[in-house]
Design an enzyme around this catalytic site. Sequence first.
Site, PDB file in Angstrom:
ATOM      1  N   SER A 232       0.834  -1.202   0.000  1.00 18.68           N
ATOM      2  CA  SER A 232       0.000   0.000   0.000  1.00 18.68           C
ATOM      3  C   SER A 232       0.877   1.264   0.000  1.00 18.68           C
ATOM      4  O   SER A 232       2.038   1.232   0.437  1.00 18.68           O
ATOM      5  CB  SER A 232      -0.892   0.003   1.244  1.00 18.68           C
ATOM      6  N   CYS A 287      -3.125  -4.293  -8.104  1.00 26.74           N
ATOM      7  CA  CYS A 287      -2.794  -2.881  -8.271  1.00 26.74           C
ATOM      8  C   CYS A 287      -3.031  -2.408  -9.697  1.00 26.74           C
ATOM      9  O   CYS A 287      -2.935  -1.227  -9.979  1.00 26.74           O
ATOM     10  CB  CYS A 287      -1.343  -2.646  -7.886  1.00 26.74           C
TER      11      CYS A 287
HETATM   12  P1  NAD Z   1       0.411  -3.595   2.952  1.00 26.31           P
HETATM   13  O1  NAD Z   1       1.049  -2.302   2.654  1.00 26.31           O
HETATM   14  O2  NAD Z   1      -0.554  -3.675   4.067  1.00 26.31           O
HETATM   15  O3  NAD Z   1       1.530  -4.712   3.257  1.00 26.31           O
HETATM   16  C1  NAD Z   1       2.629  -4.906   2.395  1.00 26.31           C
HETATM   17  C2  NAD Z   1       3.803  -5.438   3.204  1.00 26.31           C
HETATM   18  O4  NAD Z   1       4.185  -4.464   4.169  1.00 26.31           O
HETATM   19  C3  NAD Z   1       3.486  -6.717   3.972  1.00 26.31           C
HETATM   20  O5  NAD Z   1       4.584  -7.587   3.861  1.00 26.31           O
HETATM   21  C4  NAD Z   1       3.299  -6.230   5.406  1.00 26.31           C
HETATM   22  O6  NAD Z   1       3.664  -7.189   6.369  1.00 26.31           O
HETATM   23  C5  NAD Z   1       4.248  -5.045   5.472  1.00 26.31           C
HETATM   24  N1  NAD Z   1       3.827  -4.019   6.445  1.00 26.31           N
HETATM   25  C6  NAD Z   1       2.557  -3.733   6.842  1.00 26.31           C
HETATM   26  N2  NAD Z   1       2.565  -2.689   7.713  1.00 26.31           N
HETATM   27  C7  NAD Z   1       3.857  -2.306   7.844  1.00 26.31           C
HETATM   28  C8  NAD Z   1       4.509  -1.269   8.582  1.00 26.31           C
HETATM   29  N3  NAD Z   1       3.830  -0.438   9.375  1.00 26.31           N
HETATM   30  N4  NAD Z   1       5.848  -1.151   8.475  1.00 26.31           N
HETATM   31  C9  NAD Z   1       6.546  -1.988   7.685  1.00 26.31           C
HETATM   32  N5  NAD Z   1       5.990  -2.991   6.969  1.00 26.31           N
HETATM   33  C10 NAD Z   1       4.659  -3.148   7.042  1.00 26.31           C
HETATM   34  O7  NAD Z   1      -0.254  -4.104   1.576  1.00 26.31           O
HETATM   35  P2  NAD Z   1      -1.177  -5.372   1.325  1.00 26.31           P
HETATM   36  O8  NAD Z   1      -2.508  -5.146   1.942  1.00 26.31           O
HETATM   37  O9  NAD Z   1      -0.434  -6.618   1.653  1.00 26.31           O
HETATM   38  O10 NAD Z   1      -1.296  -5.330  -0.275  1.00 26.31           O
HETATM   39  C11 NAD Z   1      -2.254  -4.556  -0.947  1.00 26.31           C
HETATM   40  C12 NAD Z   1      -1.660  -3.231  -1.403  1.00 26.31           C
HETATM   41  O11 NAD Z   1      -0.522  -3.479  -2.199  1.00 26.31           O
HETATM   42  C13 NAD Z   1      -2.616  -2.439  -2.294  1.00 26.31           C
HETATM   43  O12 NAD Z   1      -2.525  -1.092  -1.945  1.00 26.31           O
HETATM   44  C14 NAD Z   1      -2.073  -2.678  -3.694  1.00 26.31           C
HETATM   45  O13 NAD Z   1      -2.376  -1.672  -4.629  1.00 26.31           O
HETATM   46  C15 NAD Z   1      -0.611  -2.742  -3.415  1.00 26.31           C
HETATM   47  N6  NAD Z   1       0.104  -3.436  -4.470  1.00 26.31           N
HETATM   48  C16 NAD Z   1       0.857  -2.667  -5.306  1.00 26.31           C
HETATM   49  C17 NAD Z   1       1.533  -3.276  -6.351  1.00 26.31           C
HETATM   50  C18 NAD Z   1       2.352  -2.450  -7.314  1.00 26.31           C
HETATM   51  O14 NAD Z   1       3.043  -3.034  -8.131  1.00 26.31           O
HETATM   52  N7  NAD Z   1       2.301  -1.136  -7.255  1.00 26.31           N
HETATM   53  C19 NAD Z   1       1.459  -4.676  -6.538  1.00 26.31           C
HETATM   54  C20 NAD Z   1       0.693  -5.415  -5.651  1.00 26.31           C
HETATM   55  C21 NAD Z   1       0.013  -4.780  -4.611  1.00 26.31           C
END
Ligand code: NAD
Length: 491
Positions: A232, A287
């Site tokens: 995200s 995404c």
């Molecule tokens: P997220 O941001 O909640 O989690 C992603 C990763 O970050 C996970 O491994 C999680 O454990 C870690 N994380 C969570 N909170 C954290 C913190 N406070 N500090 C450090 N690390 C932390 O995302 P999600 O819900 O797993 O995935 C969905 C999101 O990912 C959507 O917003 C989607 O658009 C995005 N996404 C983007 C792409 C791209 O290529 N731009 C591809 C796939 C998904």
Amino acid sequence: MSVKLPEEVISCSNFINGEWVRGESSTLDVVSPYNGKKIGAVTLPSQMQIQHAIAAAEKAQVLWAATPMKERSQVLFHLRAILMRDMEEISHLKAAESGKTFNEGRAGLMKGIEVLEYALSLQNIDVGGKLEVSRGVNCEYRRNPLGVVANITPFNFPAMVPMWTIPINIALGNAYVWKPSEKTPLTSMKIANAFHEAGLPKGLLTVLQGGADTVNAIIDHPGVKAIGFVGSTKVAKLVYTRATALGKRALCLGGAKNHIVLLPDATPEIAGPGISDSFTGCAGQRCMAASVLLAVGDVEKSIAKILERASSMKLGTEMGALITKAQRDFLVESISRAEALGARVLLDGRKVPPPAGMEKGNWLAPTILDYVQPGTEAATVELFGPILSIVRCQDVTEAIQIQNSSDYGNACSVFTNSGAMAERVSREAKAGMIGINVGVPVPREPFSFGGIAASKFGSGDITGEHSLNFWSDIRKVTTKWEKQNDNNWMS
Ligand code: NAD
């Protein structure tokens, strides 16, 4: 094919120095979005275990860097054969934990294998450059590994997103530390075991489970030279800020709110399925999913085709489940909020019952909202579910203005038969990846993947040619072996 859910709870741990190690910190449950049942238990590493893991990676990387790329690549050839052999088993598991359908699970792994094939070809295409720049003096590019690099991945592509970067880094001579999503950690065991079986020396692929604590410990470790992140926008910014404050390079891909510009001259038989599959695929949890349809003028025939396709989707086999109950609740509430602001519900996914026997899963069928107002939640916030918000526009200029006002910049598509209109949208849309009559414009390798604006922090892309300079250093070597008789400025 229906997804096979694991019959027993799978124990998942951390892959450190070539072995699976039980984490000494806490334990998390892994729950299947299909039926709400516990399918896994993952143990998280202690801070000491993280330090030990990265030290082992640093040691292994020294030998790996001294191994020629052609030799390093042999592991990747074996890996490809293993992943093809285990395709079905891995696709079922990643679907079971992420809520994807079986076909989506397999498609994600196939895309990961495509990036693996690109990494395999680096030995033949990334050969640097050499030129005699002055009489008897040569300049040359040499690509050097960075050392230990880390990548943090999201829940929605448990195999594809890590495979975007692991093979490239292994080919480039780095050691790789992977922190999978705590919601979908089980697939990491299959991927790491495949690398191990392919002959990757121990320490070169490390898997550390957990959430923010594990991520922060990895970023802060002085041995980790570069941080990749996909997730995200909120967390992408946190990770980017923390890593760059320590002077590290970081490339953090964030969320998205993707627009599709639909013009009256589009072919309904192309636009209908293209747009419907874009917002319903992976239950809208990708995404690159279409989220806002900018409907210019009379596009009713195409909208009818979108409705026809979206309303025929069968939950469980053609469309998967949402990752958590909380996410389903959020989507249901956001549909109600859009209605309260005047949107018309053309297709109501809330009314479709869950598949038989899966009543405890997180289900929401495709939902289409019409006459959504620009600037409202349904038009601007990343909902991450199978919801298409139609915003009516007078002309292309208005559509482009709305698209450009988004904070994000991942993907934008246009459906038209006019080359001039397609060219205009592809030039003026604020997005890193553009589709012309393509609903999910994911670039195939070797074209790089990456957005702009709030969809990416850092420079370069995460795959393909434009990722190589992020994951390596370029050394410039100038050489002279003989004294020149004539004087020139380099002699
Ligand atoms: P997220 O941001 O909640 O989690 C992603 C990763 O970050 C996970 O491994 C999680 O454990 C870690 N994380 C969570 N909170 C954290 C913190 N406070 N500090 C450090 N690390 C932390 O995302 P999600 O819900 O797993 O995935 C969905 C999101 O990912 C959507 O917003 C989607 O658009 C995005 N996404 C983007 C792409 C791209 O290529 N731009 C591809 C796939 C998904």
